[in-house]
Design an enzyme around this catalytic site. Structure first.
Site, PDB file in Angstrom:
ATOM      1  N   ASP A  12      12.139 -29.265  55.177  1.00  0.00           N
ATOM      2  CA  ASP A  12      10.530 -30.056  55.199  1.00  0.00           C
ATOM      3  C   ASP A  12      10.218 -29.598  53.634  1.00  0.00           C
ATOM      4  O   ASP A  12      10.775 -28.718  52.847  1.00  0.00           O
ATOM      5  CB  ASP A  12       9.839 -29.284  56.221  1.00  0.00           C
ATOM      6  CG  ASP A  12       8.244 -29.851  56.080  1.00  0.00           C
ATOM      7  OD1 ASP A  12       8.253 -31.019  55.772  1.00  0.00           O
ATOM      8  OD2 ASP A  12       7.432 -28.900  56.316  1.00  0.00           O
ATOM      9  N   SER A  13       8.988 -30.159  53.346  1.00  0.00           N
ATOM     10  CA  SER A  13       8.328 -29.603  52.098  1.00  0.00           C
ATOM     11  C   SER A  13       8.032 -28.072  52.112  1.00  0.00           C
ATOM     12  O   SER A  13       7.817 -27.545  51.285  1.00  0.00           O
ATOM     13  CB  SER A  13       7.187 -30.448  51.707  1.00  0.00           C
ATOM     14  OG  SER A  13       6.230 -30.336  52.786  1.00  0.00           O
ATOM     15  N   CYS A  76      10.442 -33.367  58.652  1.00  0.00           N
ATOM     16  CA  CYS A  76       9.248 -33.954  58.085  1.00  0.00           C
ATOM     17  C   CYS A  76       9.402 -35.444  57.855  1.00  0.00           C
ATOM     18  O   CYS A  76       9.985 -36.059  57.803  1.00  0.00           O
ATOM     19  CB  CYS A  76       9.814 -33.576  56.379  1.00  0.00           C
ATOM     20  SG  CYS A  76       8.445 -34.384  55.284  1.00  0.00           S
ATOM     21  N   GLU A 157      -0.522 -25.410  55.113  1.00  0.00           N
ATOM     22  CA  GLU A 157       0.302 -24.511  54.003  1.00  0.00           C
ATOM     23  C   GLU A 157      -0.426 -23.366  53.375  1.00  0.00           C
ATOM     24  O   GLU A 157       0.204 -22.431  53.234  1.00  0.00           O
ATOM     25  CB  GLU A 157       0.727 -25.470  53.009  1.00  0.00           C
ATOM     26  CG  GLU A 157       2.182 -25.058  52.350  1.00  0.00           C
ATOM     27  CD  GLU A 157       3.378 -25.055  53.038  1.00  0.00           C
ATOM     28  OE1 GLU A 157       3.655 -26.053  54.095  1.00  0.00           O
ATOM     29  OE2 GLU A 157       4.122 -24.174  52.824  1.00  0.00           O
ATOM     30  N   CYS A 189       2.978 -35.631  61.331  1.00  0.00           N
ATOM     31  CA  CYS A 189       3.431 -34.529  60.150  1.00  0.00           C
ATOM     32  C   CYS A 189       3.643 -33.231  60.896  1.00  0.00           C
ATOM     33  O   CYS A 189       2.873 -32.869  62.013  1.00  0.00           O
ATOM     34  CB  CYS A 189       2.337 -34.467  59.188  1.00  0.00           C
ATOM     35  SG  CYS A 189       2.421 -32.974  58.067  1.00  0.00           S
ATOM     36  N   HIS A 191       3.469 -30.614  59.881  1.00  0.00           N
ATOM     37  CA  HIS A 191       2.630 -29.206  59.782  1.00  0.00           C
ATOM     38  C   HIS A 191       1.598 -29.286  60.808  1.00  0.00           C
ATOM     39  O   HIS A 191       0.923 -28.018  61.348  1.00  0.00           O
ATOM     40  CB  HIS A 191       1.905 -29.221  58.412  1.00  0.00           C
ATOM     41  CG  HIS A 191       2.548 -28.918  57.301  1.00  0.00           C
ATOM     42  ND1 HIS A 191       3.730 -29.637  56.942  1.00  0.00           N
ATOM     43  CD2 HIS A 191       2.512 -27.835  56.411  1.00  0.00           C
ATOM     44  CE1 HIS A 191       4.313 -28.700  55.562  1.00  0.00           C
ATOM     45  NE2 HIS A 191       3.423 -27.888  55.570  1.00  0.00           N
TER      46      HIS A 191
HETATM   47  N1  DGL Z   1       5.481 -31.677  56.961  1.00  0.00           N
HETATM   48  C1  DGL Z   1       5.424 -32.942  56.243  1.00  0.00           C
HETATM   49  C2  DGL Z   1       5.516 -34.048  57.084  1.00  0.00           C
HETATM   50  O1  DGL Z   1       5.932 -34.029  58.416  1.00  0.00           O
HETATM   51  C3  DGL Z   1       5.018 -33.166  54.805  1.00  0.00           C
HETATM   52  C4  DGL Z   1       3.767 -32.338  54.485  1.00  0.00           C
HETATM   53  C5  DGL Z   1       3.692 -32.432  52.959  1.00  0.00           C
HETATM   54  O2  DGL Z   1       4.290 -31.942  52.267  1.00  0.00           O
HETATM   55  O3  DGL Z   1       2.735 -33.473  52.494  1.00  0.00           O
HETATM   56  O4  DGL Z   1       5.033 -35.210  56.762  1.00  0.00           O
END
Ligand code: DGL
Length: 272
Positions: A12-13, A76, A157, A189, A191
């Site tokens: 993931d990011s 992600c 984050e 997402c 997150h």
């Molecule tokens: N967790 C990521 C997603 O599912 C990316 C969030 C990001 O880095 O903008 O989209």
């Protein structure tokens, strides 16, 4: 060739994919996970498709060639939307590659009680139209509404969840007219799993929430079983790599995996 005792690569990011990795560890405790958080390049959600494809390919190369992973989980939504097909075609036939979008779509379209589903996700995911296209192809009569929520991933984050700031931002987004009258919401997402409780509280439990934790882990288990790639014994300690060290990543990773977590920095070429 992938082998049962090889690890599962998850990326993931940043910390979002830890929610998916943790669900995999719960369901498949014998498996070793190698996690990569591309903290040098987050957020992915405001980057172009081409850039995300490049980062995703470099991470995948690291996980496959240096860490000998038997499969890749793109934990992600943004990278799944931008780079899944590209990664799948690049590694055709070598290892299974999983995205987090298809299992959510499958669960939503299988639920006949849903009439109007909302989608919240990063700008890149919403603009890709992947969720919208897959939903309308799989279930033409289903009403959907998509809302980009670009502040959420960076907020999470940075460690802002379950507090006044996160509540204000979350309410502000969920009160938008696009999400009026929904009976289900896709947390598009990874997150957003960290703020699932706050979202559920906002709706007082009356809107069904779909996220990519358990349903992705279950999908992964099914496919690895079919491919005879599930590990029979516990194979090794999970390892965590980031492209740039951040304290918030270490804290969140520890919250999921405990104090003894091993975190290492690994540059990918575009972050050197
Ligand atoms: N967790 C990521 C997603 O599912 C990316 C969030 C990001 O880095 O903008 O989209």
């Amino acid at each position: 060739m992938p082998h049962t005792h090889h690890p599962i690569g998850v990326f993931d990011s940043g910390i979002g994919g830890l929610t998916v990795a943790h669900a995999i560890s719960r369901l498949l405790p014998n498996e070793q996970i190698i996690y990569f958080g591309d903290t040098a390049h987050l957020p992915y959600g405001d980057k172009s498709k081409d850039l995300i494809k490049r980062y995703s390919l470099e991470i995948t190369d690291f996980l496959l060639h240096q860490k000998r992973c038997k499969c890749i989980v793109i934990a992600c939504n943004t990278a799944s939307a931008a780079a899944y097909e590209y990664l799948r075609d690049t590694h055709k036939g070598n290892v299974p590659i999983f995205n987090v979008i298809d299992p959510i779509i499958e669960s939503v379209v299988a639920d006949d009680s849903i009439r109007h589903v909302g989608i919240i996700a990063t700008k890149t995911t919403i603009l890709s139209g992947v969720y919208q296209e897959k939903l309308s192809r799989r279930k033409p009569g289903l009403k959907y509404s998509a809302l980009p929520t670009p502040l959420l991933a960076p907020m999470i984050e940075e460690g802002f969840y379950n507090n006044n700031i996160s509540q204000t931002v979350i309410h502000n987004y969920l009160e938008q007219p696009e999400l009026e009258d929904i009976d289900a919401l896709i947390l598009g997402c990874t997150h957003y799993v960290m703020i699932k409780k706050e979202i559920n509280d906002f709706y007082k439990g009356k809107v069904k929430l779909f996220d990519s934790t358990d349903i992705v882990a279950t999908k992964l288990k099914d496919i690895l079983e079919k491919e005879h790639l599930l590990s029979e014994n516990q194979v090794g300690k999970n390892l965590f790599y980031v492209s740039d060290y951040t304290e918030s990543f270490e804290q969140s990773a520890k919250a999921f995996y405990g104090e003894s977590l091993a975190l290492e920095q690994q540059k990918i070429s575009s972050s050197k």
